[in-house]
Design an enzyme around this catalytic site. Structure first.
Site, mmCIF file in Angstrom:
data_model
loop_
_atom_site.group_PDB
_atom_site.id
_atom_site.type_symbol
_atom_site.label_atom_id
_atom_site.label_comp_id
_atom_site.label_asym_id
_atom_site.label_seq_id
_atom_site.Cartn_x
_atom_site.Cartn_y
_atom_site.Cartn_z
ATOM 1 N N ASP A 187 5.347 32.489 57.084
ATOM 2 C CA ASP A 187 4.687 33.821 56.870
ATOM 3 C C ASP A 187 5.687 34.355 56.098
ATOM 4 O OD1 ASP A 187 3.576 36.406 56.810
ATOM 5 O OD2 ASP A 187 3.356 36.167 59.248
ATOM 6 N N HIS A 192 7.911 42.258 55.748
ATOM 7 C CA HIS A 192 8.931 41.696 56.732
ATOM 8 C C HIS A 192 10.138 41.505 56.007
ATOM 9 C CE1 HIS A 192 5.639 41.662 59.616
ATOM 10 N NE2 HIS A 192 5.132 40.669 58.897
ATOM 11 N N GLY A 210 4.882 40.227 64.216
ATOM 12 C CA GLY A 210 4.098 40.213 65.456
ATOM 13 C C GLY A 210 4.225 38.893 66.004
#
Length: 288
Positions: A187, A192, A210
């Protein structure tokens, strides 16, 4: 991006889209790296309950795979959202709302997975749009179903496309370093890792994934309720309530209701809940 929501969202085009099937191939290294990314053996490198996720201990032939690894299998299908006809959005304003996972059998330590995705929900929320994507994953060689992911994606700034007085809503059978480490599992959303992107999205600094928080929570449940046995996990449901900054402290609280573990994850420093949900297990251990 145009200001008129009707020009960037066409419900019929979205719902009629046929996702191409994708494959996801992973090795033991990928599974171990994921386990480390969600904190396995972080406090004790010799932890007997968690070493099995990263090392062949006691003669085991392969490492065990955490059930939340299932969330990684759908990344390839989610990348298709950029090609979804009838939907234009700013990816920097995308938020992950909820995650639901059904586990049909334990994951092999390595394998090739076939993924079939579909749109399972589309909802006009006025100032935002909620998109639900369902991904079913199969072992490519045997064709056996392994798991199902259903993700709720919150798209800010492109709601209000309904043609009538009733909001449009469609549902199909609704059923500090960690961010930099976890992103290596696949990801790579810059929210992030990139401070400038995080600021544009409305955060003071990059936030943790998350799904990484979900991995921490389920790992705690496996340790405390399942006595270290990940194969007891049947379904996982998580609702992402608030952002979490790497470097803060996560506290997982859990309550057993029959074969359902209800949990809540809080940020200690702010005393705020960032994640809540439930996990269904196959049975209770004799020590509970």
């Amino acid at each position: 991006m145009a200001n008129d929501a009707s020009s960037v969202i066409d419900p019929q085009l979205i719902l009629s889209y046929n996702f191409p099937e994708t494959t996801y191939t992973y090795t033991e290294r990928d599974a171990a790296l994921y386990a480390l990314g969600v904190g396995a053996c972080a406090r004790d490198a010799l932890d007997g309950k968690e070493l099995k996720y990263v090392y062949h201990q006691d003669g085991q032939q392969s490492i065990q795979v955490l059930p939340t690894f299932a969330a990684l299998l759908s990344f390839g299908s989610l990348s298709e959202l950029n090609n979804l006809p009838g939907l234009q959005y700013d990816p920097r304003l995308l938020l992950h709302g909820q995650q639901y996972i059904e586990i049909y059998k334990p994951f092999p330590s390595s394998g090739c997975i076939q993924n079939k995705a579909s749109i399972s929900g589309l909802h006009d929320k006025g100032k935002a749009t909620i998109l639900e994507v369902e991904v079913k994953s199969y072992d490519k060689q045997s064709g056996e179903p392994l798991c199902m992911n259903r993700m709720t994606i919150y798209l800010r700034g492109i709601g209000g496309f309904s043609k009538s007085s009733h909001p449009y809503s469609y549902s199909k059978n609704p059923a500090s370093q960690n961010a930099l480490l976890y992103r290596l599992s696949g990801d790579y959303n810059p929210l992030h890792s990139d401070p400038m992107v995080a600021e544009i999205a409305g955060f003071s600094r990059p936030i943790l994934h998350g799904l990484c928080t979900l991995g921490f929570a389920v790992r705690a449940i496996i340790r405390c309720v399942c006595k270290g046995d990940p194969n007891m996990i049947k379904t996982i449901s998580g609702r992402f309530l608030l952002h979490f900054y790497p470097g803060e402290t996560l506290i997982t609280e859990m309550w057993l209701e029959g074969l359902r573990v209800v949990y809540q994850v809080k940020v200690k420093e702010r005393n705020r809940a960032v994640l809540s949900g439930f996990v269904e297990i196959s049975h209770l251990t004799s020590s509970l």
